[in-house]
Motif scaffolding. Structure first.
Motif, PDB file in Angstrom:
ATOM      1  N   GLY A  16       0.798  -1.220   0.000  1.00  0.00           N
ATOM      2  CA  GLY A  16       0.000   0.000   0.000  1.00  0.00           C
ATOM      3  C   GLY A  16       0.828   1.265   0.000  1.00  0.00           C
ATOM      4  O   GLY A  16       0.283   2.372  -0.055  1.00  0.00           O
ATOM      5  N   PRO A  19       2.149   1.997  -5.834  1.00  0.00           N
ATOM      6  CA  PRO A  19       1.728   0.967  -6.791  1.00  0.00           C
ATOM      7  C   PRO A  19       2.875   0.093  -7.288  1.00  0.00           C
ATOM      8  O   PRO A  19       2.676  -1.098  -7.546  1.00  0.00           O
ATOM      9  CB  PRO A  19       1.107   1.779  -7.931  1.00  0.00           C
ATOM     10  CG  PRO A  19       0.667   3.062  -7.296  1.00  0.00           C
ATOM     11  CD  PRO A  19       1.696   3.351  -6.252  1.00  0.00           C
ATOM     12  N   ASP A  22       3.719  -2.435  -4.669  1.00  0.00           N
ATOM     13  CA  ASP A  22       2.617  -3.393  -4.591  1.00  0.00           C
ATOM     14  C   ASP A  22       2.651  -4.384  -5.761  1.00  0.00           C
ATOM     15  O   ASP A  22       2.414  -5.588  -5.581  1.00  0.00           O
ATOM     16  CB  ASP A  22       1.271  -2.660  -4.585  1.00  0.00           C
ATOM     17  CG  ASP A  22       1.098  -1.759  -3.375  1.00  0.00           C
ATOM     18  OD1 ASP A  22       1.847  -1.934  -2.391  1.00  0.00           O
ATOM     19  OD2 ASP A  22       0.235  -0.866  -3.422  1.00  0.00           O
ATOM     20  N   ARG A  23       2.960  -3.885  -6.950  1.00  0.00           N
ATOM     21  CA  ARG A  23       3.001  -4.759  -8.125  1.00  0.00           C
ATOM     22  C   ARG A  23       4.040  -5.864  -7.947  1.00  0.00           C
ATOM     23  O   ARG A  23       3.801  -7.028  -8.289  1.00  0.00           O
ATOM     24  CB  ARG A  23       3.311  -3.936  -9.387  1.00  0.00           C
ATOM     25  CG  ARG A  23       3.412  -4.769 -10.652  1.00  0.00           C
ATOM     26  CD  ARG A  23       3.252  -3.908 -11.901  1.00  0.00           C
ATOM     27  NE  ARG A  23       4.282  -2.877 -12.021  1.00  0.00           N
ATOM     28  CZ  ARG A  23       5.449  -3.050 -12.637  1.00  0.00           C
ATOM     29  NH1 ARG A  23       5.734  -4.215 -13.206  1.00  0.00           N
ATOM     30  NH2 ARG A  23       6.314  -2.070 -12.721  1.00  0.00           N
ATOM     31  N   ALA A  45      -1.222   4.188  -1.688  1.00  0.00           N
ATOM     32  CA  ALA A  45      -1.882   3.208  -2.559  1.00  0.00           C
ATOM     33  C   ALA A  45      -2.674   2.181  -1.751  1.00  0.00           C
ATOM     34  O   ALA A  45      -2.917   1.071  -2.232  1.00  0.00           O
ATOM     35  CB  ALA A  45      -0.850   2.505  -3.435  1.00  0.00           C
ATOM     36  N   SER A  47      -5.816   1.866  -0.936  1.00  0.00           N
ATOM     37  CA  SER A  47      -7.087   1.421  -1.511  1.00  0.00           C
ATOM     38  C   SER A  47      -6.866   0.443  -2.665  1.00  0.00           C
ATOM     39  O   SER A  47      -7.489  -0.624  -2.715  1.00  0.00           O
ATOM     40  CB  SER A  47      -7.893   2.635  -1.991  1.00  0.00           C
ATOM     41  OG  SER A  47      -9.117   2.232  -2.559  1.00  0.00           O
ATOM     42  N   SER A  48      -5.971   0.786  -3.591  1.00  0.00           N
ATOM     43  CA  SER A  48      -5.708  -0.118  -4.712  1.00  0.00           C
ATOM     44  C   SER A  48      -5.021  -1.394  -4.242  1.00  0.00           C
ATOM     45  O   SER A  48      -5.245  -2.473  -4.793  1.00  0.00           O
ATOM     46  CB  SER A  48      -4.869   0.582  -5.779  1.00  0.00           C
ATOM     47  OG  SER A  48      -3.615   1.008  -5.255  1.00  0.00           O
ATOM     48  N   GLN A  51      -7.610  -3.758  -3.007  1.00  0.00           N
ATOM     49  CA  GLN A  51      -8.286  -4.385  -4.141  1.00  0.00           C
ATOM     50  C   GLN A  51      -7.445  -5.524  -4.712  1.00  0.00           C
ATOM     51  O   GLN A  51      -7.971  -6.582  -5.066  1.00  0.00           O
ATOM     52  CB  GLN A  51      -8.569  -3.333  -5.216  1.00  0.00           C
ATOM     53  CG  GLN A  51      -9.593  -2.288  -4.816  1.00  0.00           C
ATOM     54  CD  GLN A  51      -9.757  -1.202  -5.875  1.00  0.00           C
ATOM     55  OE1 GLN A  51      -9.315  -1.350  -7.009  1.00  0.00           O
ATOM     56  NE2 GLN A  51     -10.385  -0.100  -5.496  1.00  0.00           N
ATOM     57  N   LEU A  52      -6.128  -5.316  -4.790  1.00  0.00           N
ATOM     58  CA  LEU A  52      -5.232  -6.366  -5.275  1.00  0.00           C
ATOM     59  C   LEU A  52      -5.262  -7.576  -4.340  1.00  0.00           C
ATOM     60  O   LEU A  52      -5.269  -8.727  -4.794  1.00  0.00           O
ATOM     61  CB  LEU A  52      -3.807  -5.833  -5.384  1.00  0.00           C
ATOM     62  CG  LEU A  52      -3.530  -4.850  -6.527  1.00  0.00           C
ATOM     63  CD1 LEU A  52      -2.146  -4.224  -6.360  1.00  0.00           C
ATOM     64  CD2 LEU A  52      -3.638  -5.544  -7.875  1.00  0.00           C
ATOM     65  N   ARG A  55      -8.473  -9.402  -4.981  1.00  0.00           N
ATOM     66  CA  ARG A  55      -8.502 -10.021  -6.313  1.00  0.00           C
ATOM     67  C   ARG A  55      -7.646 -11.286  -6.357  1.00  0.00           C
ATOM     68  O   ARG A  55      -8.039 -12.298  -6.938  1.00  0.00           O
ATOM     69  CB  ARG A  55      -8.002  -9.028  -7.360  1.00  0.00           C
ATOM     70  CG  ARG A  55      -8.060  -9.558  -8.799  1.00  0.00           C
ATOM     71  CD  ARG A  55      -7.459  -8.527  -9.753  1.00  0.00           C
ATOM     72  NE  ARG A  55      -8.024  -7.208  -9.527  1.00  0.00           N
ATOM     73  CZ  ARG A  55      -7.393  -6.072  -9.818  1.00  0.00           C
ATOM     74  NH1 ARG A  55      -6.185  -6.094 -10.343  1.00  0.00           N
ATOM     75  NH2 ARG A  55      -7.977  -4.909  -9.601  1.00  0.00           N
TER      76      ARG A  55
END
Length: 306
Positions: A16, A19, A22-23, A45, A47-48, A51-52, A55
């Motif tokens: 977080g 990005p 995180d990737r 990051a 929130s995204s 989501q990751l 997912r």
């Protein structure tokens, strides 16, 4: 090679934060090199990242943060003991100095931890699998008692106790890290007792201070795991009964942040922008390390599988 069953939690800290970091962690998880992440809910990051995690079904814990960036608690305004003039936390050293000087108001710590746990639940949709501390703030005197009480309040069972055996023999460590690790060990040993009294659990051993960044290599991870397994005293009948030895390997992998994207409200720091983040990612993905896991009968798992 036969031996005791070993379960290893490989935790990616600072999920977080940005990005790119995180990737890299998602890639490591998908490849079976990472088994858990610790989410900074005040990260740029967050929130995204949540989501990751949903997912890809990545087990996620909370990386409780009292030292970097902006607070989550709405009441942590001007004049709060946790914050500096800019409205941000005091930093890794600044927080420790304020705490040692008796300037940190512990009810504010409690409120911030509750706010971060609530934010985690809002982002991820469930309680965290574990909670540890960004820059290990959770084992500091005073904080550790509040930390354990809040975790019990929220039903969190697992945490990290950063006591790594054999650090004095790691001649590659820089003096500054050696000094920090010695002080951290003292705090962590005291924290372990308080955590156990309040029903918190942690793996049998911790690894990660000796293998951070440029200091990480396959051979050093292998040696640290072997040393940890040899040092753990578990009754023979328990091992025969199926009791596994449990370890946690702390890591900070990912693609390096590129300013100004990332951070916790102040932009990414040098640590996150360093090439060492990619070095950790590549090391954790190395097939030689995974072959070692297979040879030693080491199974990667999440905290909730311990």
């Amino acid at each position: 090679m036969s031996g005791p069953r070993v379960r290893l939690v490989v935790t990616g800290d600072d999920f977080g934060y940005c990005p790119r970091r995180d990737r890299g962690m998602v890639e490591a998880f998908v490849a079976g090199a990472l088994s858990e992440v610790s989410l900074l809910v005040n990260g740029a990051a967050a929130s995204s990242a949540a989501q990751l995690a949903r997912r890809h079904r990545i087990p996620a814990g909370l990386h409780a943060n009292l030292s970097e960036g902006r607070p989550v608690s709405l009441s942590a305004g001007s004049g709060a003991s946790l914050l500096g003039p800019s409205g941000c936390f005091l930093g890794k050293t600044g927080f420790r100095e304020a705490l040692a000087a008796g300037q940190v108001v512990l009810p504010e710590v409690r409120e911030e931890l509750r706010a971060q746990l609530s934010r985690f639940r809002d982002l991820v949709g469930r309680e965290p699998t574990h909670v540890d501390g960004h820059q290990h703030v959770h084992v500091l005197p005073g904080v550790r008692q509040v930390f354990a009480e809040v975790l019990r309040e929220y039903g969190v069972r697992y945490t990290r106790v950063p006591v790594e055996r054999g650090l004095h023999r790691c001649e590659w460590l820089e003096p500054q890290l050696q000094t920090f690790a010695v002080a951290l060990e003292k705090d962590a040993l005291a924290a372990r007792e308080e955590f156990q009294e309040l029903g918190l659990r942690c793996p049998d051993a911790f690894i990660g201070l000796s293998t951070m960044g440029k200091d990480m290599s396959v051979s050093r991870i292998e040696a640290a795991i072997d040393q940890a397994v040899e040092s753990i005293q578990i009754p023979e009948d328990a091992l025969k009964g199926g009791r596994a030895i449990t370890l946690e390997l702390m890591a900070h992998p990912g693609y390096p942040s590129v300013s100004p994207v990332g951070g916790c409200g102040e932009g990414p720091d040098d640590f996150s922008q360093s090439w060492e983040r990619l070095h950790e990612l590549q090391t954790l993905l190395d097939p030689t390390l995974h072959n070692f896991y297979r040879q030693r009968g080491i199974k990667l798992c999440a905290f909730e599988d311990l």
